[in-house]
Scaffold this motif. Sequence first.
Motif, PDB file in Angstrom:
ATOM      1  N   GLU A  63       0.828  -1.205   0.000  1.00 41.07           N
ATOM      2  CA  GLU A  63       0.000   0.000   0.000  1.00 41.07           C
ATOM      3  C   GLU A  63       0.864   1.258   0.000  1.00 41.07           C
ATOM      4  OE1 GLU A  63      -3.663  -1.964   2.625  1.00 41.07           O
ATOM      5  OE2 GLU A  63      -2.388  -0.408   3.479  1.00 41.07           O
ATOM      6  N   VAL A  64       1.905   1.230   0.801  1.00 43.27           N
ATOM      7  CA  VAL A  64       2.798   2.388   0.888  1.00 43.27           C
ATOM      8  C   VAL A  64       3.455   2.661  -0.463  1.00 43.27           C
ATOM      9  CG1 VAL A  64       4.909   3.278   1.933  1.00 43.27           C
ATOM     10  CG2 VAL A  64       3.226   2.095   3.353  1.00 43.27           C
ATOM     11  N   TRP A  65       3.950   1.616  -1.118  1.00 43.52           N
ATOM     12  CA  TRP A  65       4.630   1.815  -2.392  1.00 43.52           C
ATOM     13  C   TRP A  65       3.652   2.158  -3.511  1.00 43.52           C
ATOM     14  CZ3 TRP A  65       9.519   2.674  -3.749  1.00 43.52           C
ATOM     15  CH2 TRP A  65      10.482   2.505  -2.750  1.00 43.52           C
ATOM     16  N   ALA A  66       2.427   1.673  -3.431  1.00 44.49           N
ATOM     17  CA  ALA A  66       1.416   2.101  -4.398  1.00 44.49           C
ATOM     18  C   ALA A  66       1.148   3.598  -4.234  1.00 44.49           C
ATOM     19  CB  ALA A  66       0.124   1.308  -4.208  1.00 44.49           C
ATOM     20  N   LEU A  67       1.120   4.063  -2.991  1.00 42.17           N
ATOM     21  CA  LEU A  67       0.943   5.494  -2.725  1.00 42.17           C
ATOM     22  C   LEU A  67       2.136   6.288  -3.243  1.00 42.17           C
ATOM     23  CD1 LEU A  67      -0.621   7.824  -1.434  1.00 42.17           C
ATOM     24  CD2 LEU A  67       0.525   7.282   0.736  1.00 42.17           C
ATOM     25  N   ILE A  68       3.353   5.763  -3.046  1.00 39.37           N
ATOM     26  CA  ILE A  68       4.549   6.432  -3.558  1.00 39.37           C
ATOM     27  C   ILE A  68       4.472   6.568  -5.077  1.00 39.37           C
ATOM     28  CG2 ILE A  68       7.046   6.172  -3.897  1.00 39.37           C
ATOM     29  CD1 ILE A  68       7.156   4.911  -1.085  1.00 39.37           C
ATOM     30  N   CYS A  69       4.040   5.500  -5.761  1.00 39.85           N
ATOM     31  CA  CYS A  69       3.870   5.563  -7.228  1.00 39.85           C
ATOM     32  C   CYS A  69       2.885   6.655  -7.604  1.00 39.85           C
ATOM     33  CB  CYS A  69       3.370   4.215  -7.766  1.00 39.85           C
ATOM     34  SG  CYS A  69       4.581   2.890  -7.740  1.00 39.85           S
ATOM     35  N   TRP A  70       1.756   6.696  -6.897  1.00 45.19           N
ATOM     36  CA  TRP A  70       0.724   7.681  -7.218  1.00 45.19           C
ATOM     37  C   TRP A  70       1.245   9.100  -6.982  1.00 45.19           C
ATOM     38  CZ3 TRP A  70      -2.027  11.427  -4.523  1.00 45.19           C
ATOM     39  CH2 TRP A  70      -3.158  11.927  -5.182  1.00 45.19           C
ATOM     40  N   LEU A  71       1.942   9.309  -5.868  1.00 47.87           N
ATOM     41  CA  LEU A  71       2.494  10.637  -5.577  1.00 47.87           C
ATOM     42  C   LEU A  71       3.538  11.033  -6.617  1.00 47.87           C
ATOM     43  CD1 LEU A  71       2.900  10.398  -1.689  1.00 47.87           C
ATOM     44  CD2 LEU A  71       1.232  11.791  -2.955  1.00 47.87           C
ATOM     45  N   PHE A  72       4.338  10.064  -7.062  1.00 46.52           N
ATOM     46  CA  PHE A  72       5.372  10.365  -8.056  1.00 46.52           C
ATOM     47  C   PHE A  72       4.744  10.831  -9.363  1.00 46.52           C
ATOM     48  CE2 PHE A  72       8.423   9.698 -11.368  1.00 46.52           C
ATOM     49  CZ  PHE A  72       9.643   9.984 -10.793  1.00 46.52           C
ATOM     50  N   TYR A  73       3.753  10.085  -9.850  1.00 46.96           N
ATOM     51  CA  TYR A  73       3.125  10.474 -11.118  1.00 46.96           C
ATOM     52  C   TYR A  73       2.254  11.722 -10.955  1.00 46.96           C
ATOM     53  CZ  TYR A  73       4.894   6.434 -13.606  1.00 46.96           C
ATOM     54  OH  TYR A  73       5.723   5.532 -14.222  1.00 46.96           O
ATOM     55  N   SER A  74       1.740  11.957  -9.746  1.00 46.77           N
ATOM     56  CA  SER A  74       1.045  13.228  -9.487  1.00 46.77           C
ATOM     57  C   SER A  74       2.023  14.387  -9.640  1.00 46.77           C
ATOM     58  CB  SER A  74       0.456  13.231  -8.071  1.00 46.77           C
ATOM     59  OG  SER A  74      -0.516  12.242  -7.915  1.00 46.77           O
ATOM     60  N   ALA A  75       3.230  14.221  -9.072  1.00 50.01           N
ATOM     61  CA  ALA A  75       4.261  15.253  -9.205  1.00 50.01           C
ATOM     62  C   ALA A  75       4.666  15.424 -10.667  1.00 50.01           C
ATOM     63  CB  ALA A  75       5.476  14.882  -8.351  1.00 50.01           C
ATOM     64  N   TYR A  76       4.765  14.309 -11.397  1.00 49.25           N
ATOM     65  CA  TYR A  76       5.112  14.370 -12.824  1.00 49.25           C
ATOM     66  C   TYR A  76       4.106  15.239 -13.576  1.00 49.25           C
ATOM     67  CZ  TYR A  76       5.244  12.886 -17.725  1.00 49.25           C
ATOM     68  OH  TYR A  76       5.279  12.869 -19.093  1.00 49.25           O
ATOM     69  N   LEU A  77       2.818  14.967 -13.386  1.00 48.05           N
ATOM     70  CA  LEU A  77       1.795  15.722 -14.109  1.00 48.05           C
ATOM     71  C   LEU A  77       1.762  17.173 -13.656  1.00 48.05           C
ATOM     72  CD1 LEU A  77      -1.062  13.056 -14.162  1.00 48.05           C
ATOM     73  CD2 LEU A  77       0.334  13.813 -16.094  1.00 48.05           C
ATOM     74  N   HIS A  78       1.969  17.414 -12.362  1.00 46.17           N
ATOM     75  CA  HIS A  78       1.994  18.792 -11.872  1.00 46.17           C
ATOM     76  C   HIS A  78       3.151  19.577 -12.492  1.00 46.17           C
ATOM     77  CE1 HIS A  78       1.945  22.234  -9.174  1.00 46.17           C
ATOM     78  NE2 HIS A  78       3.220  21.990  -8.884  1.00 46.17           N
ATOM     79  N   LEU A  79       4.330  18.978 -12.468  1.00 43.87           N
ATOM     80  CA  LEU A  79       5.494  19.667 -13.020  1.00 43.87           C
ATOM     81  C   LEU A  79       5.363  19.846 -14.524  1.00 43.87           C
ATOM     82  CD1 LEU A  79       8.271  17.823 -10.989  1.00 43.87           C
ATOM     83  CD2 LEU A  79       7.565  20.207 -10.727  1.00 43.87           C
ATOM     84  N   ARG A  80       4.762  18.891 -15.182  1.00 45.29           N
ATOM     85  CA  ARG A  80       4.588  18.968 -16.639  1.00 45.29           C
ATOM     86  C   ARG A  80       3.602  20.067 -17.013  1.00 45.29           C
ATOM     87  NH1 ARG A  80       6.219  16.043 -21.625  1.00 45.29           N
ATOM     88  NH2 ARG A  80       4.816  16.983 -23.143  1.00 45.29           N
ATOM     89  N   LEU A  81       2.476  20.118 -16.311  1.00 43.12           N
ATOM     90  CA  LEU A  81       1.400  21.034 -16.693  1.00 43.12           C
ATOM     91  C   LEU A  81       1.549  22.427 -16.090  1.00 43.12           C
ATOM     92  CD1 LEU A  81      -1.600  18.538 -16.346  1.00 43.12           C
ATOM     93  CD2 LEU A  81      -0.469  19.276 -18.450  1.00 43.12           C
TER      94      LEU A  81
END
Length: 419
Positions: A360-378
């Motif tokens: 669960e923790v690592w699934a959350l880390i994945c989600w936070l990472f791609y959230s940061a990716y989209l934030h930084l991209r957009l």
Amino acid sequence: MKLLDFSSNMFVVAFFLYCAAFILFAVAVMGRRWSNRDSEAHMKKWGGIAFLGSSLGLIFHLIFFVTRWIGGEHIPVSNMYEFMSFLSMMVMVAFTVVYLIYRKTLLGLFAVPITIIIMAYAAVFPQEVQPLIPSLQSYWLKIHVTLAAAGESFFAIGFAAGFMYLIRTVDFKSKEKKAKKQQRWVEVIFFSIILVISFIATVFIFRSGGYESVFTQTKVTGQVGAQTTITEKVSYKLPPIVGPYHSKIESYEPFLGMSKPLFNAPSWMNGVNAGRKFNTIIWSVLTGLILYGILRLIVRKPLGRAASPLMDGIDADDLDEISYRAIAIGFPIFTLGALIFAMIWAQIAWGIFWSWDPKEVWALICWLFYSAYLHLRLSRGWQGSNSAWLAVIGFLVVMFTLVGVNLVIAGLHSYAGVE
């Protein structure tokens, strides 16, 4: 049983069709150098044939999935063999969708091998249909796992396009500090991929030879005066460079002059499978270094520099766009499957939405990472090289979540199946 045997045969057929498609994609991309002015026509012709081959492989892969579902009487995503097989199928579905949108033949040269590697990795695990434990006997299994895998499959395509972008844009001839740093990290990515390939190859080589060594491990539990002694057996399918902590040899098959392990796992690795997992890591690194060295001797240059000419004539902006679009498609699907529906299922199965289980923790880390990716991209305009590096790193995090957490860290998701 006959249906399950048929299903297994369809898996093998799909695997070899993907291998053939990869070769055809290579012919399409590399053969254009010798096609002179007709290079585009050559790529279009052979790229179309390669795509037909990969699509045919996907059809057989779907047949495998459906027949195993029918034969096993539950959706085949309940152990590592089934889940990784399903993930590889979804990677090919994601590739097919992206290919039909952008028609980039070169993408197949990098995306199809991801499917092949994941399928080969799946085949390392026990393939018998296993009865579902109580917590898996829910329709939420279908929703949670399939959507999570679908999202991760688009992340894989984003990784492929992002990695292609880096190979296309990194200046492998430059001696500047920044360029040399990027060259080294591209090489690290290649080496990481080779580690996985070498692990799979090593397991199959020793499995085909029937190698096995067995240890017994004694563990004392409880308080003084009320202690319980437990003796467990652990079987090694790879020659034991490292033995289990506090164990005795029951049977040992010599290899390269070794009649016993070179050393035992440290005490903090106590556990019946800890030493074997450590042994697997050592073998993966050793064989990975050997395979990497052989490839370097063959091409006589860093692998990134050797792959760079394949990208000649490819629009880097197209690769950047493909990587972003694939991740943008996969993110909401992953959010639903890996987080929202997973928490609903956790509440039903275990009576708690969130337990801080490693998976669960690592699934959350994945989600936070791609959230940061989209934030930084957009919001911050992180395009091009910055975006590509994030796409590559993100998928490495996903693969650790799928492989490392399942196999190394114990938790509520340990039912995923380890031989």
